[in-house]
Design an enzyme around this catalytic site. Sequence first.
Site, PDB file in Angstrom:
ATOM      1  N   ARG A 126      13.399  -3.746   6.289  1.00 22.67           N
ATOM      2  CA  ARG A 126      13.738  -3.533   4.891  1.00 22.67           C
ATOM      3  C   ARG A 126      15.240  -3.526   4.653  1.00 22.67           C
ATOM      4  O   ARG A 126      15.697  -3.511   3.532  1.00 22.67           O
ATOM      5  CB  ARG A 126      13.101  -2.252   4.370  1.00 22.67           C
ATOM      6  CG  ARG A 126      13.074  -2.252   2.864  1.00 22.67           C
ATOM      7  CD  ARG A 126      12.052  -1.340   2.277  1.00 22.67           C
ATOM      8  NE  ARG A 126      12.275  -1.262   0.844  1.00 22.67           N
ATOM      9  CZ  ARG A 126      12.986  -0.332   0.257  1.00 22.67           C
ATOM     10  NH1 ARG A 126      13.541   0.636   0.963  1.00 22.67           N
ATOM     11  NH2 ARG A 126      13.156  -0.340  -1.050  1.00 22.67           N
ATOM     12  N   HIS A 154       5.162   6.346  -2.870  1.00 18.67           N
ATOM     13  CA  HIS A 154       6.443   6.954  -3.275  1.00 18.67           C
ATOM     14  C   HIS A 154       6.220   8.401  -3.711  1.00 18.67           C
ATOM     15  O   HIS A 154       6.949   9.306  -3.335  1.00 18.67           O
ATOM     16  CB  HIS A 154       7.061   6.212  -4.465  1.00 18.67           C
ATOM     17  CG  HIS A 154       7.242   4.744  -4.253  1.00 18.67           C
ATOM     18  ND1 HIS A 154       7.054   3.819  -5.262  1.00 18.67           N
ATOM     19  CD2 HIS A 154       7.588   4.026  -3.161  1.00 18.67           C
ATOM     20  CE1 HIS A 154       7.276   2.609  -4.805  1.00 18.67           C
ATOM     21  NE2 HIS A 154       7.596   2.699  -3.524  1.00 18.67           N
ATOM     22  N   CYS A 177       0.821  -1.207   0.000  1.00 23.36           N
ATOM     23  CA  CYS A 177       0.000   0.000   0.000  1.00 23.36           C
ATOM     24  C   CYS A 177       0.857   1.260   0.000  1.00 23.36           C
ATOM     25  O   CYS A 177       2.075   1.208   0.051  1.00 23.36           O
ATOM     26  CB  CYS A 177      -0.899  -0.006   1.238  1.00 23.36           C
ATOM     27  SG  CYS A 177       0.040   0.053   2.778  1.00 23.36           S
TER      28      CYS A 177
END
Lengths: 502, 476
Positions: free
Chosen positions: B96, B195, B62
């Site tokens: 990440r 983004h 998302c």
Amino acid sequence: MIVRDHNELFKSPEYTELFEKKKEFESPCSSVDVANVQEWTKTEEYKDKNFARQVLVVNPAKACQPLGAMLCATGFENTLNFVQGAQGCCAYFRSHLSRHFKEPVAAVSSSMTEDAAVFGGLNNMLEGLENAYALYKPDMMAVSTTCMAEVIGDDLNNFIKEAKIKNKIPEDLATPFAHTPSFVGSHLTGYDNMMKGILLYMGKDGYKSPSGKINIIPGFETYTGNIREIKHLLNLMGVQHTVLADTSDVMDAPNNGTYKMYPGGTPLKDAKDAINARATVALQKYSSIKTAEFISEVWKQKFEAVPYPIGIKNTDAFLDTISKLTGKPIPQEIEDERGRAVDAMVDSHAYLHGKRVAMVGDPDLLLGLISFLMEVGAEPVHIVCTNGDKFFNEEASVLLSENFFGRNAKVYIRKDMWHLRSLMFTEPVDLLIGNSYTKFLWKDTQTPLVRIGFPLFDRHHLHRYPIIGYNGVINLVNWTVNTVLDEMDRKSMYSPSFDAIR
Amino acid sequence: MKTDIERTQKIIDEVLEVYPEKTRKFRTQHIKPNDPSGECGSMCAVKSNIKSRPGVMTIRGCAYAGSKGVVWGPVKDVIHISHGPVGCGQYSWWSRRNYCNGTTGIDSFVAMHITTDFQERDIVYGGDKRLAEICREIKELFPLAKGISIQSECPVGLIGDDIEAVARNMTNELGIPVIPVRCEGFRGISQSLGHHIANDSIRDHVLGKKTIENKTSYDVNLIGDYNIGGDAWASRKMLEEMGLRVIAQYSGDASLNEISIAPSAKLNLIHCYRSMNYICRHMEEEYGIPWVEFNFFGPTKMYQSLRKVASYFDDKIKENAEKLIEKYTPIMNNVIETYKPRLEGKTVMLYVGGLRPRHVIGAYEDLGMEVIASGYEFGHKDDYSRTHAEMKEGALIFDDVTGYEMEEFTKKLRPDLVGAGIKEKYAYHKMGVPFRQMHSWDYSGPYHGFDGFPIFARDMDMTINNPAWKLIRRKR
């Protein structure tokens, strides 16, 4: 060929120089400031500020409801999780569970976006159920919600009915559901809600005739080894049973060259038969609160929440409960397992007695660990339970106050690992017990860490080993004593105390 | 139509047969045989950047994941509040691998999970008051934080909170930038909008707020490198070695200051075009800074990229680039000589995000391997147009692939290696198909740069050639 990856590469002089040069553009804090603040965070003064915060949550040990719902539903045969709401949540739950179990976790989402926020999620659910059924052919679709669907007020019951009326999915497809708002409770609440939802659905035809079986609800169980251990004990006793949400084969499936989306789980026919059982025994009280009410009040079935069977006494209590419920004696084989576990504790007591322990985790896990640690003479000191409530607080405090080894303990509910960091600096301990994220505490405070809990991302296979039952005791003794001994070796490396025999 | 294209189309048709009609029609447009020549026309054009169909098991995430997880998360000296319920921050915590230097909890906050932990009362009464309070508490407990970003989770946008007003007030009160980011997970159709939203918030609140005194004509920004396993550091080392001065990493191991001074650069070097083209275009329009895409995976692409980057500078840099290539060619050749015999002819299927579905193809080819299928989680048309030329005719290209499709295409194409994410990894282990996570480098890396390629080659070799795969006893 020697290959240097990140573990070695960035320690080389060319990189340390690069890092140094990069600072010119970073406008970093001075090393003095960093050192000062770092030291300040270890003080009583900082602890007071840290405990005074009202809103800020830092490194909490809890997840949200739908994660628990998903783990619950994966434990049923041929069951697909259907998450009504935004798709990112579903991706997160799947990743999170996969990282812990190192297993595939299948689940679909209704991929709600801005238009669903305006018009509601009905169309997404209709198409989603139709697609998911066509592709993944489940026998049961368990529907949970993300906070998006909850905030806009999607009505799962009516939506699912409509899907069946419109022939999007077959009428006889099992479709239990649970509203699982992430802003209420934690992953334990979600597990509980979904378990209740599934049992409600499975028992809708009502009580037939007594099966004589015992239902076992493991709770938000992240050790596949625990479920196998329970089945092992009940099989030794010859107790006919159904584990409700049996994730053991789903989250620990054999590798035989084929990917099975539904590799095990509680057979649906057994789940349907659960209403006819003699009694239901829940191993984790705090992830079975609503389910307990439902079974006692709606099913009118005997419901027992035993202490999570971690440690000798709790395992004794579990077996006694089962024995009383079924009239079956505890066989010699189990007595022998008990004997071996106690033997292990006696053998290792010298390294665990008096050890001060900090721990963080879910309420039932903590209660079990407190009990086990005090049995072997260790002393729980800081007990942090982010998703703990006043009932847990009371229960843990009573348990500790009744035992000499609990005299230095304090229970902290609705606190997080950043609170624990302060506690570990101001009142240091010998041992820390927690999930993989607590490794930052290991690093900051240099306290040896025993990884027990959820999630366990940075060590492999721990979840395959039981922590409950007598065999679980042996694993716990093994992990704790050998962590103590490893640390002892590290600290005595350059002294005469570096012994060959411990 | 050409044979290879026809053959692939047939496979696609077979796999999609099982879908309900509407969804089948939809998915057909997203899965195509590759046509580098363009002759196949619209028949081979891959549709992308469209909402996933419900219930198909999309692998996408998302907007929050795109903002907090990708763009903002790696900015190390800023505290990123996961604003909303506890889950989003929990599942994206320290996962990440965007490495950074600093002291966690003191002057670096990347590996932390900081949240408002919304309760029911926040949904009912709104979260703005508590948001203001949390900013104050952050300032109190983490005095060295250079800023605060508010990463909105779904409920924030649905209950109508005014986080912009809170951010404005708190910026004034606390004296550090407090940046609202409207990256609620329901916005858009994937990480991609996250983004964009994150970049817009950087544009509005950070970019150009500071400048540097001693500018040089060799100043560049390293953009769209998230420093997974140290990628950006390996890239930075090369750029510095060729005489360029990297004034900002954006956003792997980034500091707020670097992002603030970025418009002082002469050139923007962009690795992940997908997630960061927005800011490059903005800096081009606003500050006249040109930007160039490059690829630091595998020697072939690296040599090309170094020359391409050097072409924006004077002869000194061009010579340096040649010297660098000359220096590293024997080292790269050694890697190839070591691993190519073990990997030659192996086929690869990729399904990743950002730039990797096309950018790593060259690195595999350097090792004698062929990427026979590739696809993007959240690519746009411009990603696919950049991909066709990199792959053979008839190779499979899939957009927003579903769990079902990946499994079926694997059965039909029988790749020797699959590269995708954690959600796919263990299904492949069960299938007995060697698999590497190509988002997190499977906890390895770096893979970028001259220092990364040996690690990439080693990892592909260890996974494809590990003897344990052969022990799998298949059920008959």
